[in-house]
Design a protein around this motif. Structure first.
Motif, PDB file in Angstrom:
ATOM      1  N   THR A 156      -0.628   0.872   6.447  1.00 14.74           N
ATOM      2  CA  THR A 156      -0.220   1.595   5.254  1.00 14.74           C
ATOM      3  C   THR A 156      -1.327   1.655   4.209  1.00 14.74           C
ATOM      4  OG1 THR A 156       0.820  -0.484   4.567  1.00 14.74           O
ATOM      5  CG2 THR A 156       2.250   1.198   5.512  1.00 14.74           C
ATOM      6  N   LEU A 157      -2.228   0.682   4.231  1.00 16.00           N
ATOM      7  CA  LEU A 157      -3.353   0.710   3.289  1.00 16.00           C
ATOM      8  C   LEU A 157      -4.259   1.905   3.559  1.00 16.00           C
ATOM      9  CD1 LEU A 157      -4.863  -0.626   0.977  1.00 16.00           C
ATOM     10  CD2 LEU A 157      -6.078  -2.045   2.656  1.00 16.00           C
ATOM     11  N   ALA A 169      -2.523   5.006   2.290  1.00 14.53           N
ATOM     12  CA  ALA A 169      -2.603   5.028   0.827  1.00 14.53           C
ATOM     13  C   ALA A 169      -3.999   5.438   0.362  1.00 14.53           C
ATOM     14  CB  ALA A 169      -2.236   3.658   0.264  1.00 14.53           C
ATOM     15  N   ALA A 170      -5.025   4.919   1.037  1.00 12.35           N
ATOM     16  CA  ALA A 170      -6.401   5.239   0.651  1.00 12.35           C
ATOM     17  C   ALA A 170      -6.672   6.737   0.783  1.00 12.35           C
ATOM     18  CB  ALA A 170      -7.387   4.450   1.511  1.00 12.35           C
ATOM     19  N   VAL A 192       1.762   1.893  -3.441  1.00 17.20           N
ATOM     20  CA  VAL A 192       0.595   2.432  -4.140  1.00 17.20           C
ATOM     21  C   VAL A 192       0.453   3.927  -3.845  1.00 17.20           C
ATOM     22  CG1 VAL A 192      -1.930   2.391  -4.276  1.00 17.20           C
ATOM     23  CG2 VAL A 192      -0.639   0.239  -4.213  1.00 17.20           C
ATOM     24  N   GLU A 193       0.665   4.294  -2.579  1.00 19.22           N
ATOM     25  CA  GLU A 193       0.566   5.706  -2.199  1.00 19.22           C
ATOM     26  C   GLU A 193       1.606   6.544  -2.927  1.00 19.22           C
ATOM     27  OE1 GLU A 193       0.931   8.588   1.775  1.00 19.22           O
ATOM     28  OE2 GLU A 193       1.132   6.407   1.967  1.00 19.22           O
ATOM     29  N   PRO A 223       0.813  -1.228   0.000  1.00  8.89           N
ATOM     30  CA  PRO A 223       0.000   0.000   0.000  1.00  8.89           C
ATOM     31  C   PRO A 223       0.841   1.271   0.000  1.00  8.89           C
ATOM     32  CG  PRO A 223      -0.862  -1.585   1.580  1.00  8.89           C
ATOM     33  CD  PRO A 223       0.466  -2.099   1.134  1.00  8.89           C
TER      34      PRO A 223
END
Length: 478
Positions: free
Chosen positions: A399-400, A403-404, A262-263, A259
């Motif tokens: 971390t997800l 990232a969101a 992804v961020e 994540p």
């Protein structure tokens, strides 16, 4: 002695303060201050490259402007591993699990090397296609491609040094990376003109010389960082016996780190997507956009540094089973950053035209850039709030969530507003998208944080029994 005593008063190592007990403000300050300086060194390196290449040729300067988003993208794709390593080292350090922290750091180095080699190879073969897609002209494309080919081949050293900084920060040592970064930046600045212009015995390499200087200085910094970590006298220690690839542990690193990649990748892509919108306007608007984003990058250095400090404090306090202390650290950081950055925003709002005038002599560009700065300046404080809370999410291993929030702010708020509003009210719509997304990002981060779902970190799930001979990790045990 006077200078040394002043430096000692400003920079204190982890042996001089405890992140899991006592006051909150002082350790957070001493943890974050070296990160601010490290980021300033990085900024100085970027400015030096820009200055020397600007003296060399306009096309070379344009080429490095096209190359930077690709460098950022490659590093962002792999940064999740370093974030995961930093989080695990921080949590194990806070829990007093020194052996686990060493194993986490060693595995992080192993898989970071693997990832950087793969990404560098992919980047090398896709350089020209990517830069062509970005719109590089026929004059600029060969220069940007040659620069990025060198950077791609040396990505191992650039990414490896970033991993060293992350692992040391997880332990709580931000001074050692600062000092190593200083040496690296000085070396890069000194090498630049010799390799670009062919001073003395060196050949005239142009833009390739700038890339070689960057890779060489980062390679030397990485070797110094590895020597420090193998010795283990400062910060976290790594061991050869723990570096055999453990693919069970890789899954843990990816669960936390993916994540974060992804961020970072989302931020890199948003930069490029916004450039597509900005490029629809006259050159004066494009230049003004460049000035504004450079000013923001400097203003937000404290927010980035403090967020990294909060990440480490949260990780160590989650590991020490003290989530309330982590909560206090995030709240204090959000409050201080909001006040400091709001104050900075007021100054930028008042001095917008003089600030823009530093970067250009074109009155039209100054006028547009000043408008950009004024639209965004009074929302600077909200960036501080968002950074503080997303840093705490990362430190807890969530971390997800971080990232969101970032994807929501950039992909679902900033870019759509810029796309629609730019067609309705011109470039002002782009400036407005920055202001709105800053406020929305802060509100979402605060509301999400108050839910309290971050309090259970990933420490238990990520622990490896290093004394159990039946596990894969025991092969290299004590």
């Amino acid at each position: 002695m006077g200078v040394r005593s002043r430096l000692g008063a400003l920079f204190k190592g982890p042996e001089e303060f405890d992140l899991t007990s006592g006051g909150i403000g002082k350790p957070l300050f001493f943890l974050s201050m070296p990160i601010v300086v490290t980021n300033l060194f990085q900024t100085a390196y970027n400015l030096a490259d820009t200055f020397w290449l600007g003296q060399y040729s306009t096309d070379a300067l344009a080429a490095i402007s096209f190359a930077f988003p690709m460098v950022f993208l490659l590093i962002s794709l792999g940064m999740g591993i370093s974030v995961a390593g930093s989080v695990l080292v921080a949590q194990y350090t806070g829990a007093g699990e020194e052996r686990e922290a060493e194993y986490a750091a060693s595995q992080t180095v192993t898989f970071a090397v693997t990832a950087s080699v793969l990404l560098g190879g992919i980047g090398y073969f896709l350089v020209e296609d990517f830069l062509g897609l970005m719109g590089a002209s026929d004059d600029v494309l060969p220069l940007a491609s040659s620069y990025m080919e060198v950077i791609s081949l040396g990505l191992l050293f650039m990414f490896g040094f970033a991993v060293f900084i992350s692992l040391m920060r997880g332990y709580g040592d931000t001074i050692t990376p600062m000092l190593v970064m200083f040496g690296s930046v000085v070396l890069n600045i000194v090498l630049d003109p010799f390799l670009i212009f062919g001073w003395g015995p060196f050949p005239r390499l142009g833009i390739e010389g700038a890339a070689i200087a960057t890779v060489f200085s980062r390679a030397l910094a990485l070797f110094v960082g590895l020597a420090i970590m193998f010795r283990g006298t400062r910060g976290v220690e790594i061991n050869l016996r723990d570096m055999a690839p453990d693919f069970t542990y890789l899954r843990r690193l990816l669960r936390i780190g993916l994540p974060a990649s992804v961020e970072g990748t989302g931020r890199a892509l948003s930069m490029n997507l916004l450039l597509f919108i900005v490029a629809l306007f006259p050159d004066a608007v494009v230049a003004a956009y460049g000035i504004g984003t450079r000013v923001f990058s400097v203003v937000f250095l404290p927010a980035i540094a403090v967020a990294r400090g909060v990440e480490t404090m949260t990780g160590q306090n989650i590991g020490a089973a003290k989530p309330d202390r982590a909560d206090r650290a995030a709240g204090l950081a959000a409050t201080v950053l909001f006040a400091v950055l709001t104050g900075a925003g007021v100054l930028v709002w008042l001095l917008a035209a003089p600030i823009a005038d530093v970067f250009t002599t074109d009155p039209a560009v100054v006028d547009i850039a000043a408008g950009f700065l004024r639209y965004v300046a009074l929302t600077f404080g909200f960036i501080g709030i968002m950074r503080a809370y997303t840093g705490s999410f990362r430190g807890a291993g969530k971390t997800l969530t971080a990232a969101a929030i970032s994807v929501l702010m950039l992909g679902l708020v900033r870019f759509p507003i810029a796309w629609v509003a730019a067609g309705e009210i011109g470039e002002t719509g782009i400036w407005l998208s920055f202001a709105v997304s800053n406020v929305v990002g802060a509100a979402v981060a605060y509301a999400w944080y108050r839910r309290g779902t971050w309090r259970e970190g990933d420490l238990t799930e990520s622990r490896v029994d290093l004394d159990d001979p039946s596990t894969s990790t025991s092969a290299g045990g004590d």
